[in-house]
Scaffold this active site. Structure first.
Site, PDB file in Angstrom:
ATOM      1  N   SER A 173      16.011  22.698 -17.808  1.00  0.00           N
ATOM      2  CA  SER A 173      15.141  21.432 -17.135  1.00  0.00           C
ATOM      3  C   SER A 173      14.433  21.868 -16.059  1.00  0.00           C
ATOM      4  O   SER A 173      14.612  22.965 -15.191  1.00  0.00           O
ATOM      5  CB  SER A 173      16.067  20.546 -16.750  1.00  0.00           C
ATOM      6  OG  SER A 173      16.959  20.912 -15.497  1.00  0.00           O
ATOM      7  N   THR A 198      -4.344   4.223  12.563  1.00  0.00           N
ATOM      8  CA  THR A 198      -3.871   3.624  13.813  1.00  0.00           C
ATOM      9  C   THR A 198      -4.692   4.276  14.884  1.00  0.00           C
ATOM     10  O   THR A 198      -5.187   3.685  15.809  1.00  0.00           O
ATOM     11  CB  THR A 198      -2.614   3.742  13.750  1.00  0.00           C
ATOM     12  OG1 THR A 198      -2.052   3.190  12.675  1.00  0.00           O
ATOM     13  CG2 THR A 198      -1.775   2.888  15.201  1.00  0.00           C
ATOM     14  N   ASP A 239       1.198  13.774   8.578  1.00  0.00           N
ATOM     15  CA  ASP A 239      -0.047  14.429   8.114  1.00  0.00           C
ATOM     16  C   ASP A 239      -0.787  14.614   9.484  1.00  0.00           C
ATOM     17  O   ASP A 239      -1.958  14.923   9.642  1.00  0.00           O
ATOM     18  CB  ASP A 239      -1.050  13.694   7.356  1.00  0.00           C
ATOM     19  CG  ASP A 239      -1.130  12.207   7.535  1.00  0.00           C
ATOM     20  OD1 ASP A 239      -0.428  11.516   8.491  1.00  0.00           O
ATOM     21  OD2 ASP A 239      -1.954  11.476   6.839  1.00  0.00           O
ATOM     22  N   ARG A 262      -2.768  -3.317   7.388  1.00  0.00           N
ATOM     23  CA  ARG A 262      -4.104  -2.581   7.569  1.00  0.00           C
ATOM     24  C   ARG A 262      -5.026  -3.473   7.951  1.00  0.00           C
ATOM     25  O   ARG A 262      -5.202  -4.537   7.284  1.00  0.00           O
ATOM     26  CB  ARG A 262      -4.313  -2.145   6.041  1.00  0.00           C
ATOM     27  CG  ARG A 262      -3.308  -0.895   5.615  1.00  0.00           C
ATOM     28  CD  ARG A 262      -3.580  -0.060   4.583  1.00  0.00           C
ATOM     29  NE  ARG A 262      -2.270   0.526   4.008  1.00  0.00           N
ATOM     30  CZ  ARG A 262      -1.723   1.672   4.520  1.00  0.00           C
ATOM     31  NH1 ARG A 262      -2.199   2.215   5.639  1.00  0.00           N
ATOM     32  NH2 ARG A 262      -0.759   2.534   3.882  1.00  0.00           N
ATOM     33  N   GLY A 282      15.473  21.233  -4.890  1.00  0.00           N
ATOM     34  CA  GLY A 282      15.805  22.322  -5.914  1.00  0.00           C
ATOM     35  C   GLY A 282      14.597  21.987  -7.207  1.00  0.00           C
ATOM     36  O   GLY A 282      14.826  22.599  -8.310  1.00  0.00           O
ATOM     37  N   VAL A 340      10.702  -0.755  24.319  1.00  0.00           N
ATOM     38  CA  VAL A 340      11.182  -1.905  25.073  1.00  0.00           C
ATOM     39  C   VAL A 340      12.326  -1.703  26.161  1.00  0.00           C
ATOM     40  O   VAL A 340      12.218  -1.745  27.212  1.00  0.00           O
ATOM     41  CB  VAL A 340      11.661  -2.921  24.128  1.00  0.00           C
ATOM     42  CG1 VAL A 340      12.305  -4.312  24.970  1.00  0.00           C
ATOM     43  CG2 VAL A 340      10.584  -3.464  23.284  1.00  0.00           C
ATOM     44  N   ASP A 347       3.949  10.269   6.017  1.00  0.00           N
ATOM     45  CA  ASP A 347       3.175  11.239   5.489  1.00  0.00           C
ATOM     46  C   ASP A 347       3.353  12.497   6.152  1.00  0.00           C
ATOM     47  O   ASP A 347       3.001  13.767   5.560  1.00  0.00           O
ATOM     48  CB  ASP A 347       1.623  10.916   5.204  1.00  0.00           C
ATOM     49  CG  ASP A 347       1.398   9.994   4.282  1.00  0.00           C
ATOM     50  OD1 ASP A 347       2.340   9.757   3.424  1.00  0.00           O
ATOM     51  OD2 ASP A 347       0.136   9.455   4.061  1.00  0.00           O
ATOM     52  N   ARG A 353      13.451  32.310 -20.008  1.00  0.00           N
ATOM     53  CA  ARG A 353      14.893  33.079 -19.057  1.00  0.00           C
ATOM     54  C   ARG A 353      16.034  31.821 -19.199  1.00  0.00           C
ATOM     55  O   ARG A 353      17.069  32.231 -18.541  1.00  0.00           O
ATOM     56  CB  ARG A 353      14.164  33.058 -17.716  1.00  0.00           C
ATOM     57  CG  ARG A 353      13.385  34.184 -17.132  1.00  0.00           C
ATOM     58  CD  ARG A 353      13.527  34.276 -15.866  1.00  0.00           C
ATOM     59  NE  ARG A 353      12.959  33.237 -15.007  1.00  0.00           N
ATOM     60  CZ  ARG A 353      11.904  33.004 -14.616  1.00  0.00           C
ATOM     61  NH1 ARG A 353      10.729  33.950 -15.125  1.00  0.00           N
ATOM     62  NH2 ARG A 353      11.328  31.998 -13.985  1.00  0.00           N
ATOM     63  N   GLY A 394       0.803   1.557   7.103  1.00  0.00           N
ATOM     64  CA  GLY A 394       1.916   1.788   6.370  1.00  0.00           C
ATOM     65  C   GLY A 394       3.169   1.845   7.229  1.00  0.00           C
ATOM     66  O   GLY A 394       3.304   2.633   8.208  1.00  0.00           O
ATOM     67  N   THR A 436       4.583   7.354  10.473  1.00  0.00           N
ATOM     68  CA  THR A 436       4.041   7.447   8.996  1.00  0.00           C
ATOM     69  C   THR A 436       4.938   8.555   8.248  1.00  0.00           C
ATOM     70  O   THR A 436       5.213   9.551   8.917  1.00  0.00           O
ATOM     71  CB  THR A 436       2.438   7.944   8.958  1.00  0.00           C
ATOM     72  OG1 THR A 436       2.351   8.176   7.307  1.00  0.00           O
ATOM     73  CG2 THR A 436       2.291   9.276   9.803  1.00  0.00           C
ATOM     74  N   ASP A 474      -2.885   8.018  11.040  1.00  0.00           N
ATOM     75  CA  ASP A 474      -4.421   8.207  11.316  1.00  0.00           C
ATOM     76  C   ASP A 474      -5.221   7.224  11.752  1.00  0.00           C
ATOM     77  O   ASP A 474      -6.054   6.938  12.339  1.00  0.00           O
ATOM     78  CB  ASP A 474      -4.974   9.541  10.401  1.00  0.00           C
ATOM     79  CG  ASP A 474      -4.857   9.157   8.977  1.00  0.00           C
ATOM     80  OD1 ASP A 474      -4.235   8.043   8.416  1.00  0.00           O
ATOM     81  OD2 ASP A 474      -5.644   9.738   8.254  1.00  0.00           O
ATOM     82  N   ARG A 503       9.343   4.281   1.731  1.00  0.00           N
ATOM     83  CA  ARG A 503       9.136   3.862   2.941  1.00  0.00           C
ATOM     84  C   ARG A 503      10.035   2.957   3.326  1.00  0.00           C
ATOM     85  O   ARG A 503       9.961   2.426   4.652  1.00  0.00           O
ATOM     86  CB  ARG A 503       7.657   3.013   2.656  1.00  0.00           C
ATOM     87  CG  ARG A 503       6.442   3.837   2.529  1.00  0.00           C
ATOM     88  CD  ARG A 503       5.270   3.534   3.478  1.00  0.00           C
ATOM     89  NE  ARG A 503       4.874   2.103   3.497  1.00  0.00           N
ATOM     90  CZ  ARG A 503       3.417   1.894   2.933  1.00  0.00           C
ATOM     91  NH1 ARG A 503       2.704   2.725   2.535  1.00  0.00           N
ATOM     92  NH2 ARG A 503       3.471   0.387   3.070  1.00  0.00           N
ATOM     93  N   ARG A 558      -1.184  10.570   0.712  1.00  0.00           N
ATOM     94  CA  ARG A 558      -2.504  10.471   0.477  1.00  0.00           C
ATOM     95  C   ARG A 558      -3.431  11.780   0.455  1.00  0.00           C
ATOM     96  O   ARG A 558      -3.994  11.935  -0.476  1.00  0.00           O
ATOM     97  CB  ARG A 558      -3.047   9.337   1.178  1.00  0.00           C
ATOM     98  CG  ARG A 558      -3.620   8.144   0.425  1.00  0.00           C
ATOM     99  CD  ARG A 558      -4.044   7.354   1.352  1.00  0.00           C
ATOM    100  NE  ARG A 558      -3.397   7.138   2.723  1.00  0.00           N
ATOM    101  CZ  ARG A 558      -3.463   6.232   3.491  1.00  0.00           C
ATOM    102  NH1 ARG A 558      -4.249   5.128   3.378  1.00  0.00           N
ATOM    103  NH2 ARG A 558      -2.532   5.986   4.606  1.00  0.00           N
TER     104      ARG A 558
END
Ligand code: F6P
Length: 329
Positions: free
Chosen positions: A222, A111, A136, A78, A192, A23, A134, A218, A10, A132, A109, A262, A178
């Protein structure tokens, strides 16, 4: 050195800043960079980035004006073929035939798993960069793209809060991740939100409903609930259904942010991270390192063995989970 460079998996905001850093650091150090388009798939198809002269070599000018751009000028994909030994052997053969003696893949991961498999057949050095949204991967404080994804989610949350408040509703906002609750938790804190459903902690619907009833008592009009797509109970629509079945005291709506997260210009934190990591990856190759990812810990660049980077999903800090609970009053 002739360094192959590509993005895989991704895309993530800041990948271009990383490409630029690789580069510029490599060319300044007297090396050549071959940009490989569309990740491992492009490598198998020998699809190389061409400079203004039509040569498969990235010049300083190939990366002008890309620091601030989202996406990746090298494109990404991918590539299921890399899961098979035949694809891994073929990728190594392409690299050897083109005289590419080192590789910098940028990605998550998947990759890294591809690079680990490739290194069984490829004699060159490989140092990967974590790209990524993520966040992760273990061993680095953050991955390139994470801060921008959080910023995008928070911007959306501010808007959703307006309508949630006007209609006195609960909104479930689904974000990516994921296997990871990083985006959900960080955006919940920064935007928040009252609740975050993440894969790292059990999502207990009756307990959440009780919490919502108490909030309503309380005077809370929303509620924003962040849902990581990888939560063990499913996505935001699944959790909405469960809340309603269990007596949720608010009217509910769902917003799925999806691939919005993304895209977009990388925030300064991602640009700085990408610049630091891209140039450090070149330095690592120069020093003869291989089989690792570069990361940043406490502001300093570090090398992380691939096995360690993917051994488990980068766990969210438990104190931040507690902080969110304490703030949801
Ligand atoms: O790996 C990053 C990521 O954005 C995940 O959070 C998400 O689940 C996945 O990619 C989506 O991938 P695709 O764009 O292939 O649908």
């Amino acid at each position: 050195m002739r360094i192959g460079l590509f993005c895989s998996g991704g895309d993530a905001p800041g990948m271009n800043a990383c490409i630029r850093a690789v580069v510029r650091a490599a060319v300044t150090g007297g090396h050549e960079v071959v940009g490989i388009r569309r990740g491992y798939q492009g490598l198998l198809e020998e699809d190389f980035h061409r400079n203004a002269q039509g040569q498969p070599r990235m010049t300083l000018r190939c990366v002008s004006n890309i620091l601030q751009r989202g996406g990746t000028i090298l494109h990404t994909s991918r590539c299921p073929t890399m899961l098979q030994e035949e694809g891994q052997r073929r990728a190594a053969e392409v690299l050897q035939r083109h005289g590419i003696d080192a590789l910098i893949p940028i990605g998550g991961d998947g990759t890294i798993r591809g690079a680990m498999a490739l290194s069984r057949f490829y004699a060159g050095r490989i140092v990967s960069c974590p790209g990524t949204i993520d966040n992760d991967l273990c061993g680095t404080d953050a991955t390139i793209g994470f801060y921008t994804a959080v910023s995008t989610a928070v911007e959306a949350m501010d808007k959703v809060r307006d309508t949630a408040e006007s209609h006195e509703r609960l909104f479930l906002i689904e974000v990516m991740g994921r296997h990871s609750g990083y985006i959900a938790l960080y955006s919940a804190l920064a935007g928040g939100a009252e609740i975050a459903c993440i894969p790292e902690t059990p999502t207990d619907i009756p307990a959440i409903v009780e919490q919502l009833i108490a909030m309503k008592a309380r005077g809370k009009t929303s509620v924003l609930m962040m849902v990581a797509e990888g939560d063990e109970l499913g996505g935001a629509y699944d959790i909405q259904r469960l809340l309603e079945q269990n007596g949720c005291p608010y009217g509910t709506r769902v917003v799925v942010l999806g691939h919005l997260q993304r895209g977009g210009c990388p925030v300064p934190e991602d640009r700085l991270l990408a610049l630091q990591l891209g140039s450090y990856a070149v330095e690592c190759l120069e020093q003869g390192h291989s089989g690792c990812m570069v990361g940043v810990r406490n502001g300093r660049p570090v090398r992380v063995p691939w096995e360690e980077a993917i051994a488990q999903h980068h766990l969210v800090p438990p104190e931040l989970v507690r902080l969110l609970e304490a703030m949801a009053r």
